[in-house]
Design a protein around this motif. Sequence first.
Motif, PDB file in Angstrom:
ATOM      1  N   ALA B 105      29.233  -7.783 -68.875  1.00  0.00           N
ATOM      2  CA  ALA B 105      28.737  -7.881 -70.251  1.00  0.00           C
ATOM      3  C   ALA B 105      29.809  -7.596 -71.311  1.00  0.00           C
ATOM      4  O   ALA B 105      29.921  -8.345 -72.284  1.00  0.00           O
ATOM      5  N   PRO B 106      30.623  -6.527 -71.160  1.00  0.00           N
ATOM      6  CA  PRO B 106      31.609  -6.271 -72.210  1.00  0.00           C
ATOM      7  C   PRO B 106      32.586  -7.436 -72.410  1.00  0.00           C
ATOM      8  O   PRO B 106      32.890  -7.808 -73.547  1.00  0.00           O
ATOM      9  N   ALA B 107      33.066  -8.018 -71.291  1.00  0.00           N
ATOM     10  CA  ALA B 107      34.030  -9.119 -71.423  1.00  0.00           C
ATOM     11  C   ALA B 107      33.358 -10.349 -72.026  1.00  0.00           C
ATOM     12  O   ALA B 107      33.937 -11.034 -72.874  1.00  0.00           O
ATOM     13  N   LEU B 108      32.108 -10.636 -71.603  1.00  0.00           N
ATOM     14  CA  LEU B 108      31.407 -11.801 -72.138  1.00  0.00           C
ATOM     15  C   LEU B 108      31.148 -11.635 -73.635  1.00  0.00           C
ATOM     16  O   LEU B 108      31.337 -12.564 -74.422  1.00  0.00           O
ATOM     17  N   ALA B 109      30.756 -10.415 -74.032  1.00  0.00           N
ATOM     18  CA  ALA B 109      30.525 -10.158 -75.457  1.00  0.00           C
ATOM     19  C   ALA B 109      31.831 -10.328 -76.228  1.00  0.00           C
ATOM     20  O   ALA B 109      31.848 -10.889 -77.332  1.00  0.00           O
ATOM     21  N   GLY B 110      32.942  -9.875 -75.634  1.00  0.00           N
ATOM     22  CA  GLY B 110      34.250 -10.022 -76.278  1.00  0.00           C
ATOM     23  C   GLY B 110      34.603 -11.486 -76.475  1.00  0.00           C
ATOM     24  O   GLY B 110      35.045 -11.895 -77.552  1.00  0.00           O
ATOM     25  N   LEU B 111      34.380 -12.303 -75.425  1.00  0.00           N
ATOM     26  CA  LEU B 111      34.663 -13.738 -75.550  1.00  0.00           C
ATOM     27  C   LEU B 111      33.807 -14.361 -76.652  1.00  0.00           C
ATOM     28  O   LEU B 111      34.273 -15.226 -77.398  1.00  0.00           O
ATOM     29  N   GLY B 112      32.559 -13.884 -76.744  1.00  0.00           N
ATOM     30  CA  GLY B 112      31.680 -14.375 -77.806  1.00  0.00           C
ATOM     31  C   GLY B 112      32.234 -14.038 -79.180  1.00  0.00           C
ATOM     32  O   GLY B 112      32.215 -14.872 -80.087  1.00  0.00           O
ATOM     33  N   ALA B 113      32.751 -12.809 -79.325  1.00  0.00           N
ATOM     34  CA  ALA B 113      33.301 -12.386 -80.619  1.00  0.00           C
ATOM     35  C   ALA B 113      34.515 -13.238 -80.983  1.00  0.00           C
ATOM     36  O   ALA B 113      34.687 -13.632 -82.141  1.00  0.00           O
ATOM     37  N   VAL B 114      35.363 -13.540 -79.970  1.00  0.00           N
ATOM     38  CA  VAL B 114      36.545 -14.370 -80.235  1.00  0.00           C
ATOM     39  C   VAL B 114      36.110 -15.774 -80.654  1.00  0.00           C
ATOM     40  O   VAL B 114      36.622 -16.341 -81.632  1.00  0.00           O
ATOM     41  N   ALA B 115      35.117 -16.326 -79.940  1.00  0.00           N
ATOM     42  CA  ALA B 115      34.646 -17.672 -80.270  1.00  0.00           C
ATOM     43  C   ALA B 115      34.066 -17.698 -81.682  1.00  0.00           C
ATOM     44  O   ALA B 115      34.330 -18.634 -82.450  1.00  0.00           O
ATOM     45  N   PHE B 121      30.621 -21.498 -82.885  1.00  0.00           N
ATOM     46  CA  PHE B 121      29.415 -20.679 -82.811  1.00  0.00           C
ATOM     47  C   PHE B 121      28.543 -20.994 -81.601  1.00  0.00           C
ATOM     48  O   PHE B 121      27.886 -20.106 -81.072  1.00  0.00           O
ATOM     49  N   ALA B 122      28.540 -22.252 -81.145  1.00  0.00           N
ATOM     50  CA  ALA B 122      27.746 -22.583 -79.956  1.00  0.00           C
ATOM     51  C   ALA B 122      28.310 -21.846 -78.736  1.00  0.00           C
ATOM     52  O   ALA B 122      27.571 -21.274 -77.932  1.00  0.00           O
ATOM     53  N   THR B 123      29.632 -21.838 -78.632  1.00  0.00           N
ATOM     54  CA  THR B 123      30.283 -21.107 -77.538  1.00  0.00           C
ATOM     55  C   THR B 123      30.010 -19.615 -77.671  1.00  0.00           C
ATOM     56  O   THR B 123      29.708 -18.936 -76.683  1.00  0.00           O
ATOM     57  N   ALA B 124      30.102 -19.115 -78.891  1.00  0.00           N
ATOM     58  CA  ALA B 124      29.856 -17.694 -79.130  1.00  0.00           C
ATOM     59  C   ALA B 124      28.449 -17.319 -78.677  1.00  0.00           C
ATOM     60  O   ALA B 124      28.237 -16.291 -78.023  1.00  0.00           O
ATOM     61  N   LEU B 125      27.482 -18.194 -78.993  1.00  0.00           N
ATOM     62  CA  LEU B 125      26.101 -17.912 -78.604  1.00  0.00           C
ATOM     63  C   LEU B 125      25.952 -17.900 -77.088  1.00  0.00           C
ATOM     64  O   LEU B 125      25.295 -17.020 -76.527  1.00  0.00           O
ATOM     65  N   ARG B 126      26.590 -18.865 -76.422  1.00  0.00           N
ATOM     66  CA  ARG B 126      26.500 -18.936 -74.957  1.00  0.00           C
ATOM     67  C   ARG B 126      27.033 -17.633 -74.342  1.00  0.00           C
ATOM     68  O   ARG B 126      26.393 -17.038 -73.484  1.00  0.00           O
ATOM     69  N   HIS B 127      28.194 -17.191 -74.800  1.00  0.00           N
ATOM     70  CA  HIS B 127      28.776 -15.954 -74.266  1.00  0.00           C
ATOM     71  C   HIS B 127      27.893 -14.745 -74.601  1.00  0.00           C
ATOM     72  O   HIS B 127      27.675 -13.884 -73.756  1.00  0.00           O
ATOM     73  N   GLY B 128      27.414 -14.699 -75.845  1.00  0.00           N
ATOM     74  CA  GLY B 128      26.583 -13.564 -76.257  1.00  0.00           C
ATOM     75  C   GLY B 128      25.319 -13.480 -75.418  1.00  0.00           C
ATOM     76  O   GLY B 128      24.914 -12.396 -74.982  1.00  0.00           O
ATOM     77  N   GLN B 129      24.692 -14.637 -75.177  1.00  0.00           N
ATOM     78  CA  GLN B 129      23.459 -14.624 -74.382  1.00  0.00           C
ATOM     79  C   GLN B 129      23.740 -14.297 -72.920  1.00  0.00           C
ATOM     80  O   GLN B 129      22.958 -13.594 -72.271  1.00  0.00           O
ATOM     81  N   ALA B 130      24.881 -14.774 -72.409  1.00  0.00           N
ATOM     82  CA  ALA B 130      25.251 -14.432 -71.025  1.00  0.00           C
ATOM     83  C   ALA B 130      25.483 -12.928 -70.915  1.00  0.00           C
ATOM     84  O   ALA B 130      25.077 -12.287 -69.931  1.00  0.00           O
ATOM     85  N   ALA B 131      26.126 -12.354 -71.927  1.00  0.00           N
ATOM     86  CA  ALA B 131      26.379 -10.912 -71.922  1.00  0.00           C
ATOM     87  C   ALA B 131      25.066 -10.137 -71.958  1.00  0.00           C
ATOM     88  O   ALA B 131      24.876  -9.159 -71.227  1.00  0.00           O
ATOM     89  N   ALA B 132      24.127 -10.600 -72.811  1.00  0.00           N
ATOM     90  CA  ALA B 132      22.841  -9.910 -72.925  1.00  0.00           C
ATOM     91  C   ALA B 132      22.042 -10.052 -71.636  1.00  0.00           C
ATOM     92  O   ALA B 132      21.300  -9.138 -71.247  1.00  0.00           O
ATOM     93  N   ALA B 133      22.201 -11.179 -70.933  1.00  0.00           N
ATOM     94  CA  ALA B 133      21.508 -11.357 -69.660  1.00  0.00           C
ATOM     95  C   ALA B 133      22.114 -10.448 -68.594  1.00  0.00           C
ATOM     96  O   ALA B 133      21.410  -9.891 -67.754  1.00  0.00           O
ATOM     97  N   ALA B 134      23.448 -10.289 -68.644  1.00  0.00           N
ATOM     98  CA  ALA B 134      24.127  -9.444 -67.659  1.00  0.00           C
ATOM     99  C   ALA B 134      23.750  -7.983 -67.847  1.00  0.00           C
ATOM    100  O   ALA B 134      23.610  -7.239 -66.887  1.00  0.00           O
ATOM    101  N   ASP B 135      23.595  -7.574 -69.102  1.00  0.00           N
ATOM    102  CA  ASP B 135      23.224  -6.193 -69.387  1.00  0.00           C
ATOM    103  C   ASP B 135      22.375  -6.166 -70.651  1.00  0.00           C
ATOM    104  O   ASP B 135      22.901  -6.128 -71.759  1.00  0.00           O
ATOM    105  N   PRO B 136      21.053  -6.198 -70.477  1.00  0.00           N
ATOM    106  CA  PRO B 136      20.164  -6.224 -71.655  1.00  0.00           C
ATOM    107  C   PRO B 136      20.320  -4.987 -72.531  1.00  0.00           C
ATOM    108  O   PRO B 136      19.831  -4.967 -73.654  1.00  0.00           O
ATOM    109  N   TYR B 137      20.975  -3.939 -72.006  1.00  0.00           N
ATOM    110  CA  TYR B 137      21.125  -2.709 -72.790  1.00  0.00           C
ATOM    111  C   TYR B 137      22.437  -2.664 -73.549  1.00  0.00           C
ATOM    112  O   TYR B 137      22.796  -1.655 -74.124  1.00  0.00           O
ATOM    113  N   ASN B 138      23.205  -3.757 -73.510  1.00  0.00           N
ATOM    114  CA  ASN B 138      24.466  -3.808 -74.233  1.00  0.00           C
ATOM    115  C   ASN B 138      24.200  -4.292 -75.661  1.00  0.00           C
ATOM    116  O   ASN B 138      23.944  -5.470 -75.903  1.00  0.00           O
TER     117      ASN B 138
END
Lengths: 465, 436
Positions: B105-115, B121-138
């Motif tokens: 989750a931390p790395a996916l959220a980071g990639l989302g922030a970079v995107a 923004f579409a890429t950012a959303l994909r990464h952000g949602q993948a991060a939230a799926a990996a760890d809903p508490y992040n």
Amino acid sequence: MMPVVLGLVLLVAHPLNNLTINQYSGVLIGTDAVTVDYVLDLAEVPTYQVRGDLSDPRAWASATCASVAGAARLRIDGTTAPLAVTTSTVSLPPGDAGLSTLRLECGFRAPATIDRETTVSYRSAAFADRIGWREMTAAGAGVAVVSSSVPTSSVSGRLAAYPQDAALLDVTEVTVQVRPGAGASTVDRSGPAAAPAGLDRLTASFTEFVGRPDLTLGLGLLALALALVLGALHAFAPGHGKSVMAAYLVAERGSLRHALAVAGTVTLTHTAGVLVLGIVLTTAIRFAPEQIYAWLGVASGLLVAGVGAAMLRRARRGAHPHDHGHDHSHDHSHDHGHDHVHGHDHGHGSGHHHHHHHDGPGRGGRLRSLLAMGFAGGLAPSPSAVVVLLGAIALGRTWFGVLLVIGYGLGMAAALAALGAVLARWRPVLERRVRGRTGRLVPFAAAALVMVVGLSLAVRSVLAV
Amino acid sequence: MRVRWRLVMVAGLAVALLTTGAVLIRPAVPPAGQARPGTSTVDDLSAAITAREARLARLPGDWLGWAELGMAYVQQARVTSDPSYYSRADAALARSLTVGPDANAPALAGLGAVAAARHEFATALRHGQAAAAADPYNAAAHGVAFDALVELGRYDEAETAVQSMIDLRPDTGSYARASYLFELRGRVSAAREAMQLALESASTPADTAFARVHLGQLAFDAGDLTTASSHVDEGLRVTAADPGLRLLRARVAAAAGDLPGAAIELRSVLSRLPLPDYAATLGDVLAAQGDAAGAATAYGLVAVQADLLAAAGVATNLELVGYAADRAVLDRTPLPAGTADKVVAAYRARPSVGSADTVAWVLHAAGRHREALSYADAALRLGTRSALVHFHRGVIRLATGDRAGARADLAEALRINPHFSVRYAPIARTTLGGVS
């Protein structure tokens, strides 16, 4: 309208972006003077900003060099030496998008006589609030460099080629120690700061485990189990008065119930202590936890010593009737613990005094010292539990951290209760073995031990304050 | 029985302690991977980056460490405005994903922030949602998803994301996002309350300055110069040099009629951080003072940055194109050929209400008023209380011949904030007089 993406407007694939003002200062210490080789590299945007002043580039160059020299400070053995501008040249190399960049080179000089070991320091304050690369070097010419806070050669080739993978350099100050004579210039670059002192390895791996981002129910339960184990191990760790509790139970003929009471108090005090410390450490900035640990250690030690003193008094008072009780006790050894359970609930008057008379006068004192014992045991929060709690808080999992600390305390309690149970079960057997004079001395010895351990805990903590 | 009572009391005390513990204890250190609106100083960040790099040289398998390093680079890029840090962030985050688990989750959220920083923004959303799926508490994962959803114009989903973020971590970052969403929906007092909470949970001077800037801006946007000014003063007491606060101070001064004071302030900020927003504001102030040459130089600083972005091959930047449209409308500087079509294409990748406003204004500047009107309506579809957006639609409505509509929008703009722009507010007044 766009606070969220504010500041992210500029996205250029340039090693150092075109907003930067970059500076290099090469300090050269000779036998009769200190010279500074100053280079200023303006990217496209700041070049555009100074555009209006560039109608006479040479005048602009000498004026800028003079103001940079004025904003710098050279000190030789603590005395400020004024810098004079010796040269100034400016050029406008082409940049991106048909715009130009700007490169200014200045030479500064201050006379200095290096005839003994001398400290030379140089600080530059030009363009201090602008984003950019700030690099400094220092070398000796005809003098030996004893130590220096910066390297001898430029990693950017005097702002000609910036390293691609380096973080933005931001050096605005240099201190060099030189002495006369041409010897090999030993350059001493300050190394990276020492790594923080290693935590207890098990705790460290545990904290890392708690920090896993993909914390599932299974992993959470596993972490809780680990907390229990850590707590139990902590209960047996030296220096925390657990041995004292064992001695106490031996001396005072403690039962399983006593052990449970002590264990429960320890858990409560410890959990509360860790939580309070957690609150203090997260709300107060710059607080030295070592100090708290030390003072709590003092309090805990003194409390234990006090309990030891009370035990000693009781042992002396009970020396005579003790013999009597002793005979009974091994006859009824099996009932012993059971009777105690009732004894506490019914209070003073109710029966069983035929083999519990030694409880009589000292009863209230025993309950008090029992609780005091547990309190002392839990008073000094174990640093590892605090670390686990703070780790969980930092990860935004406060509740989980609190749960783990409770688990930690329960682990401690379980270990202490087990110890108590073993003692309560085997003490009668021990007592049968150790009879007569030696047997009578056991409570005294144990009480003395409790006192000595308590005092030593307190003294050790005082020394740590 | 006394013993029992004592036990009950002890148990009660313990429960009370545990509860206060859980309520009082808040994260003092922001977790890694958090995309925070506030920033720390360059020095702090550089030191943190150096320490992390040294640690990772020893422990190259520390995937969390790589993710943290990546986020530190993202933060550094924001503070220094040096986009080269985004490539470094990318590399560190990719490394984290290589050595760590897939559900990182931390790395996916980071990639989302970079995107998101690259406006993908579409890429950012994909990464952000993948991060939230990996760890809903992040919480950071939900923050990244929120930022992307807002830019993609998906406001209901954004609301869910920011609610998750607040539930997980009620801090400056999550409250500020909630405030922004309220603001877009025209719920100004709710936006103010949320930003007040962001201020109260600010843990660094940079966070405090961030919250003060937005509280001040909310007040300014409602025409309340006194409150805006007091937020600026409070903020500058904490961080005297914050450029955002100084920009707002200049805007308040200009609105109150002190144009020379505003110009001095803006020149001082620009000598430190020559961002387009500051340069455009200085241009407006100088133009309002009648200093055409000075205004041209200031606006030129915006154009230079647009040219540099174009030379670097960056896709159309909607913020900078908006300034170009202002030049076309106000100073008759023609828009570069093809700008309108590029902007319409850019809108498809970023269909937010803010983008719709920019597209409307650019199309109007290009003389395509009918098309402009549909975007102007889209810009106000959430009911945003923005004087500038109403002014834009009023001018566009007038150009399409809708005098009644123009009158309503221009009056609304001046009602929302009579000081909304030193250049457009006087135009709004004279135009309104003409159509009444």
